[in-house]
Design a protein around this motif. Structure first.
Motif, short mmCIF file in Angstrom:
data_model
loop_
_atom_site.label_atom_id
_atom_site.label_comp_id
_atom_site.label_asym_id
_atom_site.label_seq_id
_atom_site.Cartn_x
_atom_site.Cartn_y
_atom_site.Cartn_z
N GLY A 75 0.79 -1.22 0.00
CA GLY A 75 0.00 0.00 0.00
C GLY A 75 0.82 1.26 0.00
N GLY A 76 2.02 1.22 -0.60
CA GLY A 76 2.86 2.41 -0.71
C GLY A 76 3.64 2.76 0.53
N GLU A 77 3.74 1.83 1.48
CA GLU A 77 4.53 2.12 2.67
C GLU A 77 5.21 0.84 3.17
N VAL A 78 6.28 1.02 3.94
CA VAL A 78 6.99 -0.11 4.52
C VAL A 78 6.21 -0.62 5.72
N VAL A 79 5.84 -1.90 5.68
CA VAL A 79 5.05 -2.48 6.77
C VAL A 79 5.86 -3.44 7.63
N ALA A 80 7.06 -3.82 7.18
CA ALA A 80 7.89 -4.72 7.98
C ALA A 80 9.33 -4.64 7.52
N SER A 81 10.25 -4.98 8.43
CA SER A 81 11.67 -5.06 8.12
C SER A 81 12.26 -6.18 8.95
N VAL A 82 13.01 -7.08 8.30
CA VAL A 82 13.69 -8.16 9.01
C VAL A 82 15.16 -8.10 8.63
N PRO A 83 16.06 -8.47 9.54
CA PRO A 83 17.49 -8.46 9.22
C PRO A 83 17.80 -9.38 8.05
N ALA A 84 18.75 -8.96 7.22
CA ALA A 84 19.16 -9.77 6.08
C ALA A 84 19.98 -10.97 6.50
N THR A 85 20.63 -10.88 7.65
CA THR A 85 21.51 -11.95 8.13
C THR A 85 21.49 -11.98 9.64
N ALA A 86 21.77 -13.18 10.18
CA ALA A 86 21.92 -13.31 11.62
C ALA A 86 23.36 -13.06 12.06
N SER A 87 24.25 -12.86 11.10
CA SER A 87 25.67 -12.68 11.40
C SER A 87 25.94 -11.26 11.89
N ASP A 88 27.00 -11.12 12.70
CA ASP A 88 27.45 -9.80 13.13
C ASP A 88 28.39 -9.22 12.08
N GLY A 89 28.65 -7.94 12.16
CA GLY A 89 29.60 -7.31 11.26
C GLY A 89 28.93 -6.67 10.06
N HIS A 90 29.76 -5.99 9.26
CA HIS A 90 29.27 -5.26 8.10
C HIS A 90 28.73 -6.21 7.05
N ASN A 91 27.57 -5.87 6.48
CA ASN A 91 26.94 -6.73 5.47
C ASN A 91 26.19 -5.88 4.46
N GLN A 92 26.29 -6.25 3.19
CA GLN A 92 25.61 -5.53 2.11
C GLN A 92 24.82 -6.53 1.26
N PRO A 93 23.52 -6.66 1.48
CA PRO A 93 22.72 -7.54 0.63
C PRO A 93 22.82 -7.13 -0.84
N SER A 94 22.74 -8.11 -1.72
CA SER A 94 22.84 -7.83 -3.15
C SER A 94 21.62 -8.39 -3.88
N GLY A 95 21.77 -9.54 -4.56
CA GLY A 95 20.69 -10.07 -5.37
C GLY A 95 19.56 -10.66 -4.53
N LEU A 96 18.34 -10.56 -5.06
CA LEU A 96 17.14 -11.08 -4.41
C LEU A 96 16.28 -11.74 -5.48
N VAL A 97 15.88 -13.00 -5.26
CA VAL A 97 15.01 -13.71 -6.20
C VAL A 97 13.87 -14.36 -5.43
N ARG A 98 12.78 -14.62 -6.16
CA ARG A 98 11.60 -15.28 -5.57
C ARG A 98 11.31 -16.57 -6.32
N SER A 99 10.99 -17.62 -5.57
CA SER A 99 10.50 -18.87 -6.12
C SER A 99 9.25 -19.26 -5.34
N GLY A 100 8.08 -19.04 -5.94
CA GLY A 100 6.84 -19.28 -5.22
C GLY A 100 6.74 -18.41 -3.99
N ASP A 101 6.59 -19.05 -2.82
CA ASP A 101 6.49 -18.30 -1.56
C ASP A 101 7.83 -18.20 -0.84
N HIS A 102 8.94 -18.48 -1.56
CA HIS A 102 10.25 -18.39 -0.96
C HIS A 102 11.05 -17.25 -1.59
N LEU A 103 11.80 -16.53 -0.76
CA LEU A 103 12.70 -15.47 -1.20
C LEU A 103 14.12 -15.86 -0.84
N TYR A 104 15.06 -15.55 -1.75
CA TYR A 104 16.47 -15.88 -1.52
C TYR A 104 17.30 -14.61 -1.71
#
Length: 310
Positions: A200-229
């Motif tokens: 609906g044009g707004e951010v409704v949730a945010s989850v960490p990209a990784t459980a690891s500590d330290g600097h991290n930069q997510p890159s590619g994102l793909v969807r397969s059915g109800d799964h995101l990678y």
């Protein structure tokens, strides 16, 4: 594994690759840092990040067909929409539009430039367009890492007409977006190391990209059915999420990517293939109830930046 085209960073962008590489067979064509590639029928289209151009090639033998200037710097993403090739120029924060006839790319018919900045002075000193996403009803979404915006356009007669925008959390640095049939958009936030959910044009949730500590930069994102990678550079992992009935992205698993600095990933042969830029390898995973499981041996490729299953 078979049937892949791999783009690599070449010397112009500090890489060790050859340009475009086709697997199997090892055919290559030298072109300046083709960091993103798409296919349409018998033609491949690639950005040349180091040269500020886009090129087309015959898909069967990588024969060069055409090259055109994007009018910007560091083009990093492409989309083919209704006979036009759109290129996102990361460095200059713009999007160029090019007519395509028989696989030949023409001079641009439009060049739209974003404006603004974000709170991260080192990465958001200005706009940085990072992805172009064709959507429903002719809407084209441009992901802008520099201004923390998803900007919507409509392509009409070779020109982009701005429709509106969605503001994301300041400093989140959106990189890639996928859309689910539930209507929600899921955003890889590179600077915020998060997976955002937009509805609906707004951010409704945010989850960490990784459980690891330290600097991290997510890159590619793909969807397969109800799964995101999601590929995580820094943590050097692949994070799997499941979209539940409410539309929430629920962490499912996180596994080592099998290399260093996973720049891109793609669905391939029922599993995943990951381009590890800094370890100069491709790694493969089968999907076991949505969980990535390593499969086979890595393939050596110099500075891979994108993978395209044919």
């Amino acid at each position: 594994m078979t049937g892949l085209v791999v783009g690599t960073y070449t010397a112009d962008m500090g890489g060790a690759g050859d340009g475009l590489l086709m697997l199997p067979g090892g055919r290559t064509v030298a072109t300046p840092s083709p960091s993103y590639v798409i296919a349409s029928g018998p033609v491949l289209y690639a950005v040349n990040e180091g040269a500020g151009t886009v090129s087309s090639f015959a898909a069967d033998d990588l024969r060069p067909l055409s090259t055109a200037s994007t009018g910007g710097t560091w083009p990093c993403h492409l989309a083919l929409i209704d006979g036009y090739l759109l290129a996102a120029n990361y460095g200059s924060g713009s999007v160029s539009v090019h007519p395509v006839t028989g696989g030949v790319i023409g001079s641009s018919t439009d060049l739209v430039r974003h404006s603004g900045a974000g709170p991260d002075a080192g990465r958001q000193e200005g706009p940085h367009t990072h992805q172009i996403v064709p959507g429903a009803d002719g809407v084209v979404t441009v992901v802008d890492l520099g201004t923390d915006r998803l900007v919507d356009y409509r392509l009409e007669d070779g020109r982009l007409r701005r429709l509106g925008e969605t503001a994301l959390p300041p400093g989140s640095g959106p990189r890639h977006v996928v859309t689910h049939p539930n209507g929600r958009r899921y955003v890889a936030a590179e600077l915020g190391s998060a997976l955002l959910t937009v509805a609906g044009g707004e951010v409704v949730a945010s989850v960490p990209a990784t459980a690891s500590d330290g600097h991290n930069q997510p890159s590619g994102l793909v969807r397969s059915g109800d799964h995101l990678y999601l590929a995580n550079r820094g943590a050097d992992t692949i994070a799997a999420f499941r979209v539940d009935a409410s539309g929430a992205a629920v962490p499912l698993a996180e596994v080592p990517c099998g290399g260093a600095w996973p720049r891109d990933l793609a669905l391939f042969d029922g599993g995943l293939v990951v381009a590890n830029e800094r370890s100069h390898t491709l790694t493969y995973f089968r999907l076991d109830d949505g969980v990535p499981v390593p499969s086979g041996e890595p393939t050596a490729v110099g500075s891979p930046t994108c993978v395209l299953p044919l």
